[in-house]
Every structure is written in structure tokens, then in C-alpha cells.
Enzyme design. Structure first.
Site, PDB file in Angstrom:
ATOM      1  N   GLU A 212       0.828  -1.210   0.000  1.00 23.14           N
ATOM      2  CA  GLU A 212       0.000   0.000   0.000  1.00 23.14           C
ATOM      3  C   GLU A 212       0.863   1.261   0.000  1.00 23.14           C
ATOM      4  O   GLU A 212       0.627   2.203  -0.763  1.00 23.14           O
ATOM      5  CB  GLU A 212      -0.903   0.023   1.252  1.00 23.14           C
ATOM      6  CG  GLU A 212      -1.948  -1.076   1.290  1.00 23.14           C
ATOM      7  CD  GLU A 212      -1.456  -2.338   1.997  1.00 23.14           C
ATOM      8  OE1 GLU A 212      -0.240  -2.633   1.954  1.00 23.14           O
ATOM      9  OE2 GLU A 212      -2.304  -3.038   2.578  1.00 23.14           O
ATOM     10  N   GLY A 267       6.315  -2.025  14.765  1.00 26.33           N
ATOM     11  CA  GLY A 267       5.527  -1.020  14.017  1.00 26.33           C
ATOM     12  C   GLY A 267       4.542  -0.269  14.891  1.00 26.33           C
ATOM     13  O   GLY A 267       4.519   0.961  14.918  1.00 26.33           O
ATOM     14  N   GLU A 353      -3.601  -6.314  17.682  1.00 27.82           N
ATOM     15  CA  GLU A 353      -2.508  -6.932  16.922  1.00 27.82           C
ATOM     16  C   GLU A 353      -1.489  -7.538  17.886  1.00 27.82           C
ATOM     17  O   GLU A 353      -0.782  -8.487  17.550  1.00 27.82           O
ATOM     18  CB  GLU A 353      -1.831  -5.900  16.005  1.00 27.82           C
ATOM     19  CG  GLU A 353      -1.063  -6.541  14.857  1.00 27.82           C
ATOM     20  CD  GLU A 353      -0.651  -5.566  13.766  1.00 27.82           C
ATOM     21  OE1 GLU A 353      -0.687  -5.947  12.588  1.00 27.82           O
ATOM     22  OE2 GLU A 353      -0.295  -4.418  14.076  1.00 27.82           O
ATOM     23  N   HIS A 384     -25.144   8.745  21.832  1.00 24.35           N
ATOM     24  CA  HIS A 384     -26.329   8.820  20.975  1.00 24.35           C
ATOM     25  C   HIS A 384     -26.347   7.702  19.946  1.00 24.35           C
ATOM     26  O   HIS A 384     -27.142   7.741  19.005  1.00 24.35           O
ATOM     27  CB  HIS A 384     -26.390  10.192  20.294  1.00 24.35           C
ATOM     28  CG  HIS A 384     -26.584  11.303  21.273  1.00 24.35           C
ATOM     29  ND1 HIS A 384     -27.815  11.832  21.561  1.00 24.35           N
ATOM     30  CD2 HIS A 384     -25.693  11.935  22.077  1.00 24.35           C
ATOM     31  CE1 HIS A 384     -27.678  12.780  22.489  1.00 24.35           C
ATOM     32  NE2 HIS A 384     -26.392  12.844  22.821  1.00 24.35           N
ATOM     33  N   LYS A 512      -2.179 -10.994   2.943  1.00 26.30           N
ATOM     34  CA  LYS A 512      -1.212 -10.321   2.052  1.00 26.30           C
ATOM     35  C   LYS A 512      -0.756 -11.279   0.961  1.00 26.30           C
ATOM     36  O   LYS A 512      -0.690 -10.923  -0.214  1.00 26.30           O
ATOM     37  CB  LYS A 512       0.036  -9.915   2.840  1.00 26.30           C
ATOM     38  CG  LYS A 512      -0.086  -8.692   3.681  1.00 26.30           C
ATOM     39  CD  LYS A 512       1.335  -8.305   4.153  1.00 26.30           C
ATOM     40  CE  LYS A 512       1.317  -7.564   5.464  1.00 26.30           C
ATOM     41  NZ  LYS A 512       2.634  -7.385   6.058  1.00 26.30           N
TER      42      LYS A 512
END
Ligand code: G6Q
Length: 549
Positions: A212, A267, A353, A384, A512
Site C-alpha cells: 500500500e 511497528g 494486533e 447517541h 497479504k
């Protein structure tokens, strides 16, 4: 080590959970005027009130035993010593070194990591100051007005959440945008209003191979070169944050314009590293360093405080109590602060994760619940929409309320209303409304007896529903740093108690791999032999739509 669910403390907690119907929070508060005070803890500018949980002193003590049983202290020492506690990837887990403001040594394989950390911080300071002051000029000689950070997952969510959270500290002279999705819509919409001459791209990718990010980065590169008419423009408009200098160079970014980090930074734990460059660009390096200082203060608290006063441990243990013993499958995080709107999204990755695992560190099947589904939305909006279920549904949803006492936007009585709503929600979850109370209200409102009887079951709130209140003075960089580190350590403690590796993420790999194969099938239908019937038919439909590339 024996599985944690065979330990004496776990068994005792199971017994206590069986009799939990008898425990009423209302009653516990009535019997003990000091409950809120006793079940509150202050650390690093955060006040945690956990008194509205379905616990008593005995349950808290048994929960505390889990810390001993799982040797959380030993694992914490191993983490700070730079041992490869991420054992499936054989990596150290040292995000604490990135925000180390003191003299605690952090080493990996005997090497002091601090000189490298401080060197990159100095590089970030010089660069962010140059961009913010207007000294960094684009290819056409103009200063930057916009930064587009391209990254995904751990290389995007943290900086994005923090930049939003600290919006009050940002100047409109330099706008920071984030592009993560490979859906061309996001990049297209972002670039639409930007001028290439004054736009700086930060390509943030630990591996520099993520599909990506590289796809968005290539498209952005083409846009920039096209608009400025010169390949040489890349040097003034693209910088990279990565551990992979070769791939950065192969992409065409001068490695002088690269900010490094290391494989011992996971990460989703990387916003403290050069991955935080967009934060430094948005709010200045001083404030980025205040963010680090807040997190560091929480690290020191986590390392030093005894279990009963240790905020991350308390949050972790309450989460374990609610999910493993009271059966909660999810955990809601509701910030009463519009700028913290992406805190739940950020924590979703950090927690799910890390602890969404089904085998132990040694690969043994786990037969107890591990990480919950984490979700949420800012209040009051959440009230709400889904609060109906939290108050009256059949599921138990433990909730963290995050509330700053002071607003950066003091307008009229908005903040008083926000605070009142937040406190009221946690009060309502705890005390509920009994049938007698609901009936008295309906009768007082003049309702006829048959109507009262019909409506009454719908008006009852069972209460006894757990929540934590996390108060901050204000969402400052330091308080935010402490808050994020608090959740990181909570996740660590839970992972250790559950006996799993919180720092790998193999579960993201299969999708992936398969996407890569399907791209081959789009290019060459004969590669699709052996696909399951459903996927084959869907590929065929896509092909017939005629836009495959
Ligand atoms: C986080 C994960 C994951 C990762 C992204 C981006 O812990 O590993 O979210 O951050 O997949 O990876 P790159 O930084 O390598 O592009």
C-alpha cells in the site's frame, strides 16, 4: 511454566466469579466511603479511578497474584535488558529506549542503543525546524505549506492519532495529512487541494516493501515530478523513514534524507521513533520531546511502582478480570475529547494486533480468552449511538472513559456539559436504575398503572457494569505520551499473563500472500487454476467489470 489458568490465583478468581451475582457496586460504595479513594491511583499526570469495577479487596489481591505467577517483573526486566522477548521474530522490544530521558542504559546484544536514538532525534530536530521555519525550500524555491505522510498500520496510526490529539498546538502555516489506504480515493482527494511546489512527502515504512505504502508513494512521486517537471525535485520533496536504506535508495530518495530506526522497534510501538517525524513537523520538536518525556515518566512508574499502585498493571488486571472471569468479549474506549477521536482506532491496533493470539509463546494452544475486541468513539457522540447496548444490552462491555479536565477550546459551557456527560455515563453504568426506582418515576410522571407495568421492564438499568475513569488535566503532549505508554504497558502485562508473544503479528500475513496471488490471476487468468469456487467466481465478475490491472 504451567498455563496461567491452572494457577491457584486463577482458580480462586474463578470461584469468586461464580458468586459474583452477590456483589453489588452500589452496595460496596454504600458500605465503604473510602472506596473511590482507595481504588484510585495517580501517576504522570493521570488520575485513574477504577472503583467502578466489580471487584473487592480479595479479588484485587488474587488478581495481583497473577503478576507474581506469570513473573511479569522478570519479563519486564528482560524487556528493558534488550532480550529478544519477541521470540518468534527473535527481536528485542525496546520502544522504551526511544523515549529514554534519563540515564537508564538500553542495550541490544551488548551495544548501547542510546547514541543512535539521540542521533536520529537530533536529525529530526534539525529537519523539522528547517521545514517549520521556512528555511527548507522546495524545488522551486518556496517553503513548505503541506506535509503528506504516506504509511500504513504502525507507520501511520500513531502519528495520525497524535497529530489530531495535539491539533491545538498546530499552526495553520504547515498542514499535515495522512494517506494510508491503497484505495486511490485517499491519495487523490488529498493531493487535489495541494500545490506540488510547497508539498513535502514523508514516506514512512519500516520495511519499505509494504504494498500500500509503496503504491501510494510511487503515485505521489509521479504527481510531484509531473507537476514540477524535473526528477531532481524528489530530493527537496521526498524524505523517508525506514530501517531499509537499500530500498529507500532504490525508490529514488537520497539516503541523506532518510531517518533511520531499528528492528527492535515494533511497528505499532514506533510513534516514538522517526516514525513520529510528522508529529515533530506538526507541533515542533520541543513538543515531540515533551510527548517522549511523558511516556518516559510512565515507563519509570511502570518499572518502579508496586503492583497495587502500578497503573498499567491495575488496568491490565481489571481487563483480565472482566474478560477471563466475567466473560466480557470486548472493551470500549470512549474519549471525551474530540481531538482524541482516533485513540480507539489506535488502541485497536496496539491491543488487538499484540494480544489477538491463540497460542502461547511456545506454540501451545491457549484455552482461555486472550485480547478483547477493542472499539470506541468519542463521547458524547457515542452516547447517541451504541450506549444503549452498553447500558441495557445482554453483553458486558467494560469501558474506559478518558476525560481531560480542561479544554483547549474554552467556549461557553461546552466543557462543563462534556464533563457532566462523561461522569454521568460511568455513574449510570455503575448504579443502574432498579425496578422500584423506575416505577416511582413513572408513577410520579402520572402514568396509568397498566402503562407503568408495560413500560417498566424497558426502563430498568441493571447497573453493576464496570468502567474506568482516566482523568488528564489537559491533553498536553506530556499527558498524551503518558496515556499512550500506559496502554502499551497494560498490553505488555496482559500478554505476559496470557503467556503469548505480544510483539509479532503473523495473523496479518495470509491475506497479504493471497492478495499477491490474486493480482497475478488478474494479469494471467491461467494462474487462477485451483482457486476455490467462490473466489474464482468473484475474480471473474471483477474481470468482466473490465478494470483489472
Ligand atoms: C505493526 C505492524 C504493521 C506495520 C505495517 C506497516 O506493528 O507490523 O501495522 O506497521 O504493516 O509496515 P511498514 O512500516 O514496514 O510499511
Amino acid at each position: 511454566m504451567n498455563p496461567i489458568n491452572q494457577s491457584p490465583a486463577w482458580r480462586k478468581l474463578q470461584q469468586r466469579a461464580e458468586g459474583i451475582g452477590k456483589l453489588s457496586m452500589r452496595q460496596l460504595f454504600a458500605e465503604d466511603v473510602s472506596r473511590a479513594e482507595r481504588m484510585s491511583v495517580d501517576a504522570c499526570g493521570i488520575h485513574l479511578d477504577y472503583s467502578k469495577n466489580l471487584v473487592d479487596d480479595d479479588i484485587l489481591q488474587q488478581l495481583g497474584m497473577l503478576i507474581e505467577t506469570a513473573d511479569v517483573g522478570g519479563w519486564r526486566d528482560r524487556m528493558t535488558a534488550g532480550d529478544a522477548i519477541n521470540n518468534t521474530e527473535q527481536r528485542a522490544v525496546l520502544h522504551m529506549a526511544l523515549r529514554n530521558r534519563g540515564d537508564r542504559p538500553y542495550r541490544v546484544g551488548g551495544d548501547d542503543v542510546m547514541p543512535g536514538v539521540l542521533g536520529v532525534l537530533a536529525q529530526m530536530r534539525a529537519f523539522s525546524e528547517a521545514v517549520r521555519s521556512g528555511a527548507w525550500l522546495g524545488h522551486g524555491g518556496k517553503p513548505m505549506t503541506d506535509v503528506v505522510s504516506i504509511g500504513i498500520g504502525g507507520s501511520s496510526l500513531g502519528p495520525m492519532m497524535v497529530c489530531e490529539a495535539l491539533q491545538a498546538y498546530q499552526s495553520p502555516a504547515l498542514r499535515v495529512h495522512f494517506v494510508s489506504n491503497v484505495d486511490g480515493a485517499q491519495l487523490t482527494q488529498t493531493l487535489q487541494s495541494l500545490d506540488a511546489e510547497t508539498t513535502l512527502f514523508v514516506i514512512a515504512s519500516k520495511t519499505f516493501t509494504t504494498q500500500e505504502t509503496l503504491t501510494n508513494a510511487r503515485t505521489a512521486r509521479a504527481w510531484c515530478v509531473d507537476a514540477l517537471g524535473d526528477e531532481a525535485a524528489i530530493a527537496r520533496h521526498f524524505v523517508a523513514v525506514s530501517t531499509n536504506a537499500d530500498e529507500v535508495a532504490a525508490f529514488g530518495i537520497d539516503t541523506d534524507n532518510m531517518f533511520a530506526f531499528w528492528d527492535w522497534v515494533g511497528g505499532r510501538y514506533s510513534l516514538w521513533s522517526a516514525i513520529g517525524l510528522p508529529i515533530a513537523l506538526a507541533v515542533g520538536m520541543e513538543r515531540f520531546e515533551q510527548l517522549l518525556a511523558g511516556a518516559h515518566a510512565m515507563d519509570e512508574h511502570f518499572i518502579a511502582a508496586p503492583t497495587e499502585a502500578n497503573m498499567p498493571m491495575i488496568l491490565a488486571l481489571l481487563g483480565i478480570w472482566n474478560s477471563n472471569f466475567l466473560g466480557a468479549g470486548s472493551h470500549a474506549v470512549i474519549p471525551y475529547d474530540q481531538n482524541l477521536r482516533n485513540l480507539p482506532t489506535y488502541l485497536q491496533q496496539a491491543d488487538m494486533e499484540s494480544n489477538g493470539k491463540r497460542v502461547t509463546r511456545d506454540g501451545m494452544a491457549i484455552d482461555y480468552a486472550t485480547g478483547p475486541v477493542v472499539w470506541g468513539q468519542p463521547g458524547t457522540d457515542a452516547q447517541h449511538s451504541f450506549f444503549q447496548l452498553i447500558h441495557q444490552g445482554t453483553r458486558l462491555v467494560p469501558t474506559d472513559f478518558v476525560l481531560p479536565l480542561r479544554s483547549h477550546y474554552p467556549v461557553g459551557d461546552h466543557h462543563a456539559k462534556l464533563v457532566a456527560n462523561c461522569l454521568a455515563q460511568s455513574q449510570a453504568l455503575m448504579q443502574g436504575k432498579t425496578a422500584a426506582e423506575a416505577e416511582a418515576e413513572l408513577v410520579a410522571a402520572g402514568m396509568a398503572p397498566e402503562a407503568v407495568a408495560r413500560l417498566l421492564p424497558h426502563k430498568v438499568f441493571p447497573g453493576n457494569r464496570p468502567s474506568n475513569l482516566l482523568l488528564l488535566e489537559q491533553v498536553t503532549p506530556a499527558a498524551l505520551g503518558a496515556l499512550i505508554a500506559l496502554y502499551e504497558h497494560k498490553i505488555f502485562v496482559q500478554g505476559i499473563v496470557w503467556g503469548l508473544d505480544s510483539y509479532d503479528q503473523w495473523g496479518v500475513e495470509l491475506g497479504k500472500q493471497l492478495a499477491g496471488k490474486l493480482l497475478q490471476v488478474f494479469a494471467d487468468p491461467s494462474a487462477g487454476a485451483g482457486l476455490d469456487g467462490s473466489t474464482a467466481a468473484l475474480v471473474e465478475r471483477y474481470r468482466r467489470a473490465g478494470s483489472e490491472k
